[in-house]
Design a protein around this motif. Sequence first.
Motif, PDB file in Angstrom:
ATOM      1  N   UNK A  94      20.141  36.794  11.424  1.00 57.13           N
ATOM      2  CA  UNK A  94      21.353  37.505  11.026  1.00 57.13           C
ATOM      3  C   UNK A  94      22.429  37.342  12.091  1.00 57.13           C
ATOM      4  N   UNK A  95      23.621  36.975  11.618  1.00 54.68           N
ATOM      5  CA  UNK A  95      24.749  36.734  12.494  1.00 54.68           C
ATOM      6  C   UNK A  95      25.882  37.707  12.203  1.00 54.68           C
ATOM      7  N   UNK A  96      26.535  38.106  13.266  1.00 50.77           N
ATOM      8  CA  UNK A  96      27.766  38.871  13.177  1.00 50.77           C
ATOM      9  C   UNK A  96      28.924  37.902  13.399  1.00 50.77           C
ATOM     10  N   UNK A  97      30.049  38.134  12.716  1.00 51.54           N
ATOM     11  CA  UNK A  97      31.195  37.246  12.865  1.00 51.54           C
ATOM     12  C   UNK A  97      32.487  38.046  12.774  1.00 51.54           C
ATOM     13  N   UNK A  98      33.521  37.526  13.424  1.00 49.59           N
ATOM     14  CA  UNK A  98      34.833  38.163  13.425  1.00 49.59           C
ATOM     15  C   UNK A  98      35.872  37.233  12.803  1.00 49.59           C
ATOM     16  N   UNK A  99      36.740  37.830  11.993  1.00 47.94           N
ATOM     17  CA  UNK A  99      37.783  37.090  11.284  1.00 47.94           C
ATOM     18  C   UNK A  99      39.134  37.672  11.688  1.00 47.94           C
ATOM     19  N   UNK A 100      39.742  37.172  12.755  1.00 46.55           N
ATOM     20  CA  UNK A 100      40.975  37.768  13.275  1.00 46.55           C
ATOM     21  C   UNK A 100      42.164  37.665  12.322  1.00 46.55           C
ATOM     22  N   UNK A 101      42.218  36.628  11.506  1.00 47.45           N
ATOM     23  CA  UNK A 101      43.378  36.431  10.657  1.00 47.45           C
ATOM     24  C   UNK A 101      43.219  37.057   9.275  1.00 47.45           C
ATOM     25  N   UNK A 102      42.023  37.548   8.970  1.00 52.82           N
ATOM     26  CA  UNK A 102      41.831  38.205   7.688  1.00 52.82           C
ATOM     27  C   UNK A 102      41.833  37.280   6.497  1.00 52.82           C
ATOM     28  N   UNK A 103      41.581  36.006   6.729  1.00 55.01           N
ATOM     29  CA  UNK A 103      41.599  35.030   5.636  1.00 55.01           C
ATOM     30  C   UNK A 103      40.208  34.524   5.298  1.00 55.01           C
ATOM     31  N   UNK A 104      39.211  35.281   5.698  1.00 55.40           N
ATOM     32  CA  UNK A 104      37.803  34.926   5.456  1.00 55.40           C
ATOM     33  C   UNK A 104      37.369  33.678   6.215  1.00 55.40           C
ATOM     34  N   UNK A 105      38.158  33.289   7.200  1.00 61.77           N
ATOM     35  CA  UNK A 105      37.743  32.206   8.088  1.00 61.77           C
ATOM     36  C   UNK A 105      37.265  32.855   9.385  1.00 61.77           C
ATOM     37  N   UNK A 106      35.982  32.896   9.563  1.00 64.22           N
ATOM     38  CA  UNK A 106      35.416  33.573  10.716  1.00 64.22           C
ATOM     39  C   UNK A 106      35.457  32.633  11.921  1.00 64.22           C
ATOM     40  N   UNK A 107      36.202  33.045  12.911  1.00 71.99           N
ATOM     41  CA  UNK A 107      36.418  32.186  14.071  1.00 71.99           C
ATOM     42  C   UNK A 107      35.410  32.435  15.189  1.00 71.99           C
ATOM     43  N   UNK A 108      34.803  33.605  15.183  1.00 71.77           N
ATOM     44  CA  UNK A 108      33.911  33.971  16.283  1.00 71.77           C
ATOM     45  C   UNK A 108      32.565  34.406  15.718  1.00 71.77           C
ATOM     46  N   UNK A 109      31.503  33.941  16.380  1.00 66.86           N
ATOM     47  CA  UNK A 109      30.145  34.199  15.909  1.00 66.86           C
ATOM     48  C   UNK A 109      29.262  34.637  17.068  1.00 66.86           C
ATOM     49  N   UNK A 110      28.300  35.493  16.744  1.00 69.76           N
ATOM     50  CA  UNK A 110      27.289  35.828  17.721  1.00 69.76           C
ATOM     51  C   UNK A 110      26.158  34.826  17.683  1.00 69.76           C
ATOM     52  N   UNK A 111      25.148  35.082  18.505  1.00 72.02           N
ATOM     53  CA  UNK A 111      24.031  34.146  18.607  1.00 72.02           C
ATOM     54  C   UNK A 111      22.945  34.420  17.572  1.00 72.02           C
ATOM     55  N   UNK A 112      23.010  35.557  16.939  1.00 74.07           N
ATOM     56  CA  UNK A 112      22.058  35.901  15.888  1.00 74.07           C
ATOM     57  C   UNK A 112      20.911  36.757  16.385  1.00 74.07           C
ATOM     58  N   UNK A 113      20.347  37.521  15.448  1.00 74.85           N
ATOM     59  CA  UNK A 113      19.158  38.323  15.723  1.00 74.85           C
ATOM     60  C   UNK A 113      18.191  38.144  14.549  1.00 74.85           C
ATOM     61  N   UNK A 114      16.918  37.939  14.873  1.00 70.35           N
ATOM     62  CA  UNK A 114      15.941  37.600  13.850  1.00 70.35           C
ATOM     63  C   UNK A 114      15.412  38.853  13.162  1.00 70.35           C
ATOM     64  N   UNK A 115      15.391  38.803  11.848  1.00 70.41           N
ATOM     65  CA  UNK A 115      14.775  39.857  11.035  1.00 70.41           C
ATOM     66  C   UNK A 115      13.645  39.220  10.234  1.00 70.41           C
ATOM     67  N   UNK A 116      12.465  39.767  10.373  1.00 67.30           N
ATOM     68  CA  UNK A 116      11.311  39.273   9.639  1.00 67.30           C
ATOM     69  C   UNK A 116      10.689  40.437   8.865  1.00 67.30           C
ATOM     70  N   UNK A 117      10.563  40.255   7.559  1.00 64.98           N
ATOM     71  CA  UNK A 117      10.011  41.296   6.701  1.00 64.98           C
ATOM     72  C   UNK A 117       8.684  40.800   6.142  1.00 64.98           C
ATOM     73  N   UNK A 118       7.640  41.505   6.449  1.00 64.44           N
ATOM     74  CA  UNK A 118       6.308  41.114   5.976  1.00 64.44           C
ATOM     75  C   UNK A 118       5.980  41.829   4.671  1.00 64.44           C
ATOM     76  N   UNK A 119       5.209  41.148   3.844  1.00 70.86           N
ATOM     77  CA  UNK A 119       4.860  41.717   2.528  1.00 70.86           C
ATOM     78  C   UNK A 119       3.581  42.537   2.610  1.00 70.86           C
TER      79      UNK A 119
END
Length: 119
Positions: A94-119
Amino acid sequence: QVQLVESGGGLVQAGGSLRLSCSASGRTISRLDMGWFRQAPGKEREFVARFRWSSLSKYYADSVKGRFTISRDIAKNTVYLQMNNLKPDDTALYYCAADPSGDSQYDYWGQGTQVTVSS
């Protein structure tokens, strides 16, 4: 420049909950559109949720609607993704991202965090 650092991922059983955090620096999130995305192994990155600062509107992918909630704490300059009733299909980086211009173009991204869901 905006720096983003995600945290809160982990291993959880199906039906469980997790809260992801995205700590921002370099700019206040009060006037930033913020989004969450995810990428599962072998799949394309996909949109999960979005928060628009100008209208305080929230948008979600159909697959998470009703289960996930995006929110923010301006004082902490942090965006959250509360994930409830998790399913194995939610397993992804899962990644977080920032869109400074508000045009759905995300210019900045984090490195991500893993989510694992077991059944």
